[in-house]
Design an enzyme around this catalytic site. Structure first.
Site, PDB file in Angstrom:
ATOM      1  CE1 TYR A  18      28.004  65.083  30.751  1.00  0.00           C
ATOM      2  CE2 TYR A  18      25.907  64.740  31.863  1.00  0.00           C
ATOM      3  CZ  TYR A  18      26.824  64.392  30.886  1.00  0.00           C
ATOM      4  OH  TYR A  18      26.538  63.349  30.031  1.00  0.00           O
ATOM      5  CG  HIS A  22      23.688  66.870  28.970  1.00  0.00           C
ATOM      6  ND1 HIS A  22      25.015  67.109  29.257  1.00  0.00           N
ATOM      7  CD2 HIS A  22      23.653  65.865  28.067  1.00  0.00           C
ATOM      8  CE1 HIS A  22      25.751  66.267  28.566  1.00  0.00           C
ATOM      9  NE2 HIS A  22      24.956  65.509  27.832  1.00  0.00           N
ATOM     10  CE1 TYR A  41      22.304  59.035  26.416  1.00  0.00           C
ATOM     11  CE2 TYR A  41      22.343  60.231  24.353  1.00  0.00           C
ATOM     12  CZ  TYR A  41      23.009  59.683  25.426  1.00  0.00           C
ATOM     13  OH  TYR A  41      24.373  59.776  25.500  1.00  0.00           O
ATOM     14  CD1 TRP A  76      27.954  66.450  22.984  1.00  0.00           C
ATOM     15  CD2 TRP A  76      26.966  68.439  23.118  1.00  0.00           C
ATOM     16  NE1 TRP A  76      27.282  66.502  24.178  1.00  0.00           N
ATOM     17  CE2 TRP A  76      26.668  67.708  24.287  1.00  0.00           C
ATOM     18  CE3 TRP A  76      26.450  69.728  22.977  1.00  0.00           C
ATOM     19  CZ2 TRP A  76      25.882  68.219  25.309  1.00  0.00           C
ATOM     20  CZ3 TRP A  76      25.649  70.232  23.997  1.00  0.00           C
ATOM     21  CH2 TRP A  76      25.375  69.483  25.146  1.00  0.00           C
ATOM     22  CD1 TRP A  77      31.149  63.921  21.786  1.00  0.00           C
ATOM     23  CD2 TRP A  77      32.604  63.200  20.266  1.00  0.00           C
ATOM     24  NE1 TRP A  77      30.700  62.706  21.337  1.00  0.00           N
ATOM     25  CE2 TRP A  77      31.580  62.239  20.404  1.00  0.00           C
ATOM     26  CE3 TRP A  77      33.625  62.963  19.354  1.00  0.00           C
ATOM     27  CZ2 TRP A  77      31.567  61.052  19.674  1.00  0.00           C
ATOM     28  CZ3 TRP A  77      33.607  61.783  18.632  1.00  0.00           C
ATOM     29  CH2 TRP A  77      32.592  60.843  18.798  1.00  0.00           C
TER      30      TRP A  77
END
Length: 104
Positions: A18, A22, A41, A76-77
Site C-alpha cells: 500500500y 501511494h 490529503y 486506480w480502485w
C-alpha cells in the site's frame, strides 16, 4: 475549506505494498484530486488493526471518494482492490468519521 476524515481497511499483510503504490501515485490521480479542490490529503496507518485513517481538505463539493465516475479513479480502485477492502465496484469501503474536537 472543509476538513474531512474517513477510515478504510487494508487486507492483512499489505502494508508495504500500500505504501509503495501511494509513493508512486499516478499523476492523473493527483491532478484530478487537485482539480476538484482536494488538498492536504494525508493517510495514516494503525498498524495494530491495518486500519487506514485519511484526512483531506476540500475547497469544492467533492471528496476523493465522490470521484468514482472518472475512468482513472475506476482504474486506480481496480489496481488497489487486491490489497484493500472494497465494495463490489472496487471502490474502497470508506467510513466517514465525525469530527468531535478541533484545536487551531
Amino acid at each position: 475549506m472543509e476538513k474531512i476524515a474517513f477510515k478504510m481497511q487494508l487486507k492483512p499483510g499489505c502494508r508495504e505494498e500500500y505504501k509503495r503504490r501511494h509513493e508512486a501515485l499516478w499523476p492523473e490521480i493527483r491532478a484530478l484530486l487537485k482539480e476538484n479542490g482536494i488538498s492536504d490529503y494525508t493517510i495514516f496507518l494503525d498498524e495494530a488493526s491495518d486500519t487506514l485513517f485519511a484526512v483531506q481538505m476540500l475547497a469544492g463539493n467533492s471528496s476523493s471518494q465522490a470521484l468514482g465516475a472518472h475512468e482513472v479513479v475506476q482504474k486506480w480502485w481496480a489496481y488497489m482492490a487486491d490489497i484493500s477492502v472494497t465494495n463490489p465496484d472496487n471502490s474502497p469501503v470508506s467510513i466517514p468519521l465525525e469530527k468531535v474536537f478541533h484545536m487551531d
